[in-house]
Design a protein around this motif. Structure first.
Motif, PDB file in Angstrom:
ATOM      1  N   ARG A  80      -0.550 -33.020  13.646  1.00 50.03           N
ATOM      2  CA  ARG A  80       0.609 -32.222  13.518  1.00 50.03           C
ATOM      3  C   ARG A  80       0.291 -30.803  13.839  1.00 50.03           C
ATOM      4  N   PHE A  81      -0.668 -30.223  12.867  1.00 54.07           N
ATOM      5  CA  PHE A  81      -1.064 -28.895  13.353  1.00 54.07           C
ATOM      6  C   PHE A  81      -1.515 -28.408  14.419  1.00 54.07           C
ATOM      7  N   ARG A  82      -2.306 -29.390  15.139  1.00 51.86           N
ATOM      8  CA  ARG A  82      -2.615 -29.123  16.380  1.00 51.86           C
ATOM      9  C   ARG A  82      -1.552 -28.991  17.390  1.00 51.86           C
ATOM     10  N   ALA A  83      -0.567 -30.145  17.211  1.00 53.78           N
ATOM     11  CA  ALA A  83       0.620 -30.313  18.185  1.00 53.78           C
ATOM     12  C   ALA A  83       1.404 -29.126  17.950  1.00 53.78           C
ATOM     13  N   ALA A 137      -2.355 -21.688  14.062  1.00 53.89           N
ATOM     14  CA  ALA A 137      -3.381 -20.968  13.947  1.00 53.89           C
ATOM     15  C   ALA A 137      -4.206 -21.173  12.593  1.00 53.89           C
ATOM     16  N   SER A 138      -3.280 -20.966  11.406  1.00 53.82           N
ATOM     17  CA  SER A 138      -3.897 -21.078  10.045  1.00 53.82           C
ATOM     18  C   SER A 138      -3.093 -21.795   9.409  1.00 53.82           C
ATOM     19  N   ALA A 139      -3.510 -22.169   7.992  1.00 52.77           N
ATOM     20  CA  ALA A 139      -2.716 -22.681   7.079  1.00 52.77           C
ATOM     21  C   ALA A 139      -2.928 -22.408   5.630  1.00 52.77           C
ATOM     22  N   ALA A 140      -2.223 -22.402   4.754  1.00 58.39           N
ATOM     23  CA  ALA A 140      -2.559 -22.126   3.426  1.00 58.39           C
ATOM     24  C   ALA A 140      -2.642 -23.540   2.902  1.00 58.39           C
ATOM     25  N   ALA A 191      -2.829 -15.500   2.907  1.00 60.53           N
ATOM     26  CA  ALA A 191      -1.924 -14.258   3.131  1.00 60.53           C
ATOM     27  C   ALA A 191      -0.938 -14.692   4.220  1.00 60.53           C
ATOM     28  N   HIS A 192      -1.105 -14.730   5.043  1.00 62.23           N
ATOM     29  CA  HIS A 192      -0.162 -14.985   5.998  1.00 62.23           C
ATOM     30  C   HIS A 192      -0.347 -16.257   6.927  1.00 62.23           C
ATOM     31  N   PRO A 193      -0.206 -17.289   6.516  1.00 60.81           N
ATOM     32  CA  PRO A 193      -0.379 -18.838   7.268  1.00 60.81           C
ATOM     33  C   PRO A 193       0.800 -18.898   8.115  1.00 60.81           C
ATOM     34  N   ASP A 194       0.336 -19.848   9.151  1.00 63.67           N
ATOM     35  CA  ASP A 194       1.562 -20.644   9.837  1.00 63.67           C
ATOM     36  C   ASP A 194       2.433 -21.362   9.193  1.00 63.67           C
ATOM     37  N   VAL A 195       1.460 -22.281   8.272  1.00 67.63           N
ATOM     38  CA  VAL A 195       1.950 -23.390   7.799  1.00 67.63           C
ATOM     39  C   VAL A 195       1.565 -23.576   6.331  1.00 67.63           C
ATOM     40  N   VAL A 196       2.297 -23.997   5.375  1.00 71.01           N
ATOM     41  CA  VAL A 196       2.077 -24.268   3.999  1.00 71.01           C
ATOM     42  C   VAL A 196       1.684 -25.970   3.994  1.00 71.01           C
ATOM     43  N   ILE A 197       0.426 -26.442   3.712  1.00 70.15           N
ATOM     44  CA  ILE A 197       0.412 -27.775   3.495  1.00 70.15           C
ATOM     45  C   ILE A 197       0.328 -28.153   2.332  1.00 70.15           C
ATOM     46  N   LEU A 198       1.048 -28.933   1.648  1.00 63.66           N
ATOM     47  CA  LEU A 198       1.043 -29.429   0.150  1.00 63.66           C
ATOM     48  C   LEU A 198       0.656 -30.698  -0.019  1.00 63.66           C
ATOM     49  N   GLY A 199      -0.519 -30.868  -0.928  1.00 69.41           N
ATOM     50  CA  GLY A 199      -0.971 -32.171  -1.361  1.00 69.41           C
ATOM     51  C   GLY A 199      -0.764 -32.328  -2.933  1.00 69.41           C
ATOM     52  N   ASP A 200      -1.380 -33.316  -3.257  1.00 65.41           N
ATOM     53  CA  ASP A 200      -1.073 -33.870  -4.726  1.00 65.41           C
ATOM     54  C   ASP A 200      -2.229 -32.874  -5.480  1.00 65.41           C
ATOM     55  N   LEU A 201      -1.936 -31.759  -6.262  1.00 62.21           N
ATOM     56  CA  LEU A 201      -2.675 -31.054  -7.152  1.00 62.21           C
ATOM     57  C   LEU A 201      -2.900 -31.620  -8.325  1.00 62.21           C
TER      58      LEU A 201
END
Length: 259
Positions: free
Chosen positions: A81-84, A88-91, A110-120
């Motif tokens: 999905r990130f590629r689609a 360019a960057s993710a937190a 600092a300035h991501p295009d997307v936040v990717i949240l998993g199980d922490l």
């Protein structure tokens, strides 16, 4: 519904094939029977705390030998999905053990295009959630690797990442892109791996909502196992029922023989 129409199987892992560090009885016999009948199968999991390589190692430790590419995870879906989306960057708010599956994604807190949240797990504290919230509120897109309410391990229930996804969605007023079960794209990609008609694919799992009803909403066959976090009261209260409810994975070969 006749189970004889099943030509492919998607198997959940935690609560279905194993519980904590224990293999659920009948797992190896079931997989051997699927192979004997030439019924293709894959493992479809919302587990986001381990990379695919680590999951393969865990299965091997339980006497289940499989291929890494047969483990279908939300991490792989997130990279696709990130590629689609052309980002360019993710937190990455994911467990360290899962980060190897994100090696192709440049990380920027600092300035991501997307936040990717998993199980922490225990790292879901106020400061971490607040950092993710601020990035999303400042304009970053929001991917949630899964949205499960809880999971079972060693006979006990634990909070899964769903409650934390809901907290961030509520605070940021931004609905996340859910990449694991029960998302339509996740199921579609898994079915494509089997190369059989979608209506002949069964999803077997212990999560009534994400595994079973999620499958049925996407025109697949939903089979609920009474292991893991199976809850009889929840099943009784649901208006829509699974296509089948079985005692455990050990019973699946017998079910496939029914007509």
């Amino acid at each position: 519904m006749s189970m004889a129409k099943i030509k492919g199987v998607l198997l959940d892992l935690s609560g279905t094939l194993y519980s904590g560090s224990d293999r659920i009885e009948g797992t190896r016999r079931c997989l051997a029977e699927l192979e004997r009948r030439a019924i293709p199968y894959r493992f479809l999991t919302n587990t986001t705390t381990q990379s695919r390589a680590r999951i393969v190692q865990k299965l091997a430790s339980l006497g289940v030998v499989t291929k890494e590419e047969w483990i279908l995870t939300p991490m792989a879906a997130a990279c696709e999905r990130f590629r689609a989306d052309g980002f360019a960057s993710a937190a990455l708010f994911v467990a360290e053990e899962a980060k190897e599956d994100f090696s192709e994604i440049p990380e920027d807190r600092a300035h991501p295009d997307v936040v990717i949240l998993g199980d922490l797990g225990r790292e879901f504290d106020y400061d971490t959630l607040n950092q993710a919230f601020r990035l999303i509120a400042d304009g970053a897109a929001f991917y949630a690797l899964a949205r499960n309410r809880c999971f079972e391990s060693g006979g006990e229930l634990f909070l899964d990442m769903g409650p934390f996804v809901e907290a961030l969605a509520y605070a940021s007023r931004k609905e996340p892109v859910c990449l694991g079960k029960p998302s339509k794209a996740f199921f579609e990609n898994a079915v494509a791996e089997l190369d059989v008609p979608a209506e002949s694919v069964a999803v077997v799992g212990d999560d009534l909502e994400s595994d079973v009803l999620g499958a049925m909403h996407n025109k697949l066959i939903g089979i609920l196992v009474q292991t893991g976090k199976f809850n009889r009261d929840q099943l009784d209260q649901m208006e829509q029922k699974p296509d089948a409810v079985i005692e455990s994975i050990a019973v699946l070969p017998e079910l496939l023989s029914s007509s």
